[in-house]
Design a protein around this motif. Structure first.
Motif, mmCIF file in Angstrom:
data_model
loop_
_atom_site.group_PDB
_atom_site.id
_atom_site.type_symbol
_atom_site.label_atom_id
_atom_site.label_comp_id
_atom_site.label_asym_id
_atom_site.label_seq_id
_atom_site.Cartn_x
_atom_site.Cartn_y
_atom_site.Cartn_z
ATOM 1 N N GLN A 249 -14.052 0.639 -5.855
ATOM 2 C CA GLN A 249 -15.179 1.412 -5.324
ATOM 3 C C GLN A 249 -15.600 0.969 -3.925
ATOM 4 O OE1 GLN A 249 -18.894 1.028 -7.278
ATOM 5 N NE2 GLN A 249 -18.612 -1.090 -7.884
ATOM 6 N N HIS A 250 -15.559 -0.338 -3.688
ATOM 7 C CA HIS A 250 -15.986 -0.811 -2.368
ATOM 8 C C HIS A 250 -15.048 -0.285 -1.279
ATOM 9 C CE1 HIS A 250 -17.702 -3.400 0.697
ATOM 10 N NE2 HIS A 250 -16.465 -3.646 1.077
ATOM 11 N N SER A 253 -15.817 3.402 -0.684
ATOM 12 C CA SER A 253 -17.106 3.612 -0.035
ATOM 13 C C SER A 253 -17.101 3.086 1.393
ATOM 14 C CB SER A 253 -18.235 2.963 -0.837
ATOM 15 O OG SER A 253 -18.115 1.567 -0.811
ATOM 16 N N SER A 283 -24.007 2.818 -5.610
ATOM 17 C CA SER A 283 -23.057 2.360 -6.627
ATOM 18 C C SER A 283 -23.519 2.796 -8.016
ATOM 19 C CB SER A 283 -22.979 0.841 -6.548
ATOM 20 O OG SER A 283 -22.349 0.335 -7.685
ATOM 21 N N THR A 326 -22.446 9.220 -4.428
ATOM 22 C CA THR A 326 -21.902 8.395 -5.516
ATOM 23 C C THR A 326 -20.419 8.747 -5.658
ATOM 24 O OG1 THR A 326 -22.683 10.080 -7.048
ATOM 25 C CG2 THR A 326 -24.013 8.103 -6.864
#
Lengths: 393, 111
Positions: A249-250, A253, A283, A326
């Motif tokens: 996810q990081h 993003s 997050s 998101t």
């Protein structure tokens, strides 16, 4: 006069691990043997070593030859790495059929709390630093794909096969801030880039990947969510293992925030509390999302699994007017994702998204991420159907 | 000997020297000089990457042991069965090449 230690260090500077150790031993043994002959001819110990080193020849040439044999066995072209002055040119077409595995580890570094009161403990800060990858493992994996990883003066240098540029960044950690005596506990966020434990260097994998995305001239592509594949040109690395999974996810993003900033109106704000960025990633496991967002199920036209994001305007307090998003992964054409209002109206452009927004209803944009991290990052799509799992359609 | 010529044949030279017996780097250099009456003079450092290349290819095998006069350990290399095959093959190639060159120097039989 060059010492034995200096000569051997220089000769083996592009090597690492067991091989480096072996070659150092071999060179030292042979140079000392040769020096012994000079000593028998009457030279002093120091002069003998000096003469032996002369006979061994140009150390820069030797280090380059060792690098060609050991560091880049699959690269056919001779490359010049001396000081990296002339850049890093890995020209051979090397690809790895099976993805290489980088295992991540999440030990906390031995870091100090910046707050003397202990109100914010060291573990809190250190938690933000992980996950980590062992430098030696990273070196082995990149090397087996025809590249090289070097660490010199706390600067990590990575050359991927076929990449004409070199990814380089400092792994020196920021200095802890000096607290004001008697001052209030201060919220200080800083990220650790590396730490040492048991003689091994660990690198923050997010720091590593951010720099690869920024600096590599090759296409950098991410596939998947948990233990994703990272492709840098033809080099393929799987990040994470079953035992220590890595969630991407990081990485998504990090790239998406930058891409969205280019497409949305600038809503950055300077406040007395500091800068508020106009585009913010929310997050899924943050308190904000957990307590204020509503779960939704989106049916997608595309049944293949992919990574999606929903962009909307922020309606909360001092963040009002900024943009947020998101991210979630779809499974078999279904995307389960938390959204900031009860009812989501999906529109086809960011321009149509602007306007009134409330907890009850607001316009949002659904985007599908391409996985490319340094180029065409996403496309706007429309869901087939949207259901609020909080009960209201 | 011309450096390019030496470099082009370095692996053949090393395999030839190692064929009869196990040796370490410094011995190999001396052996090369002695057996060729000083014609082959290596920059000694360049010998090791060449030895490692042969080792990586499986043509020779290295192991550390104490240097003959004591002191720090050195790595001894010995030729492997596939190294012997490689040596034979390179010897044949070299012979064919040398013979082709020699034929250029002989007077043509067609004239």
């Amino acid at each position: 006069m060059e010492s034995l230690e200096q000569y051997v260090n220089q000769a083996t500077k592009f090597l690492w691990g067991k091989k480096k150790h072996e070659i150092r031993t071999e060179l030292i043994g042979n140079i000392k043997e040769m020096a012994l002959e000079y000593q028998l001819r009457g030279l002093s110990a120091t002069e003998s070593i000096s003469e032996a080193i002369k006979e061994f020849g140009d150390v820069r040439q030797l280090s380059r030859q060792f690098m060609e044999v050991h560091t880049m066995p699959t690269v056919h072209k001779t490359i010049t790495l001396l000081g990296f002055v002339s850049g890093f040119a890995l020209l051979a077409a090397v690809s790895s059929a099976a993805p290489l595995q980088i295992s991540t580890t999440a030990p906390l570094p031995d870091c100090r709390s910046v707050n003397p009161t202990g109100a914010i403990n060291a573990a809190f800060h250190c938690t933000y630093g992980g996950p980590w990858v062992r430098l030696s493992e990273l070196q082995d994996e990149i090397k087996s794909a025809g590249g090289a990883v070097l660490l010199a003066n706390q600067e990590l240098q990575i050359g991927f096969a076929n990449d004409k540029s070199i990814v380089r960044f400092s792994i020196k950690n920021p200095e802890p801030l000096t607290p004001v005596p008697g001052g209030m506990p201060e919220f200080v966020f800083y990220q650790f880039y590396s730490f040492q434990r048991d003689g091994e260097t660990f690198i923050n994998i997010n720091t590593l990947l951010e720099n690869v995305i920024r600096q590599s001239q090759l296409v950098v592509q991410l596939e998947g969510w948990q233990n994703p594949n990272l492709l840098v040109g033809k080099t393929k690395l799987t990040i994470g293992t079953t035992q220590t999974p890595f969630i991407a996810q990081h990485m998504y993003s990090f790239t998406l925030t930058e891409a969205l900033r280019l497409q949305l109106p600038n809503r950055d704000q300077d406040t007395k509390f500091g800068k508020i960025w106009g585009v913010q990633y929310q997050s899924a496991d943050s308190d904000n999302v957990r307590y204020t967002f509503k779960p939704h199920r989106l049916e997608l036209l595309d049944k293949s699994n992919g990574i999606y994001a929903v962009v909307s305007q922020n309606i909360a307090g001092n963040l009002r007017g900024t943009f947020q998003y998101t991210i979630a992964q779809s499974q078999n054409g279904i995307l389960e994702i938390a959204l900031p209002s009860q009812k989501a109206n999906f529109v086809g452009s960011f321009k149509d998204m602007l306007g009134t927004a409330s907890e009850l209803e607001q316009n949002m944009v659904l985007i599908k991420l391409t996985g490319q991290l340094n180029g065409n990052t996403f496309t706007v799509v429309q869901p087939k159907n949207t259901f609020s799992l909080a009960g209201t359609r | 000997m011309d450096a390019h010529q030496l470099k082009g044949n370095l692996e053949l030279i090393l395999l030839s020297i190692l064929e009869p017996t196990e040796m370490y780097g410094l011995e190999i250099t001396k052996e090369a000089q002695e057996r060729t009456n000083g014609m082959f003079t290596f920059s000694i450092g360049s010998l090791y990457p060449a030895l490692h290349r042969l080792e990586n290819a499986g043509f020779i095998q290295g192991r550390f042991q104490a240097a003959p006069r004591g002191g720090s350990p050195v790595k001894f290399y010995k030729i492997t069965p596939s190294g012997i095959q490689e040596l034979k093959s390179r010897q044949r190639e070299f012979e064919a090449f040398a013979s082709a060159i020699r034929s250029l120097w002989s007077p043509s039989s067609n004239t």
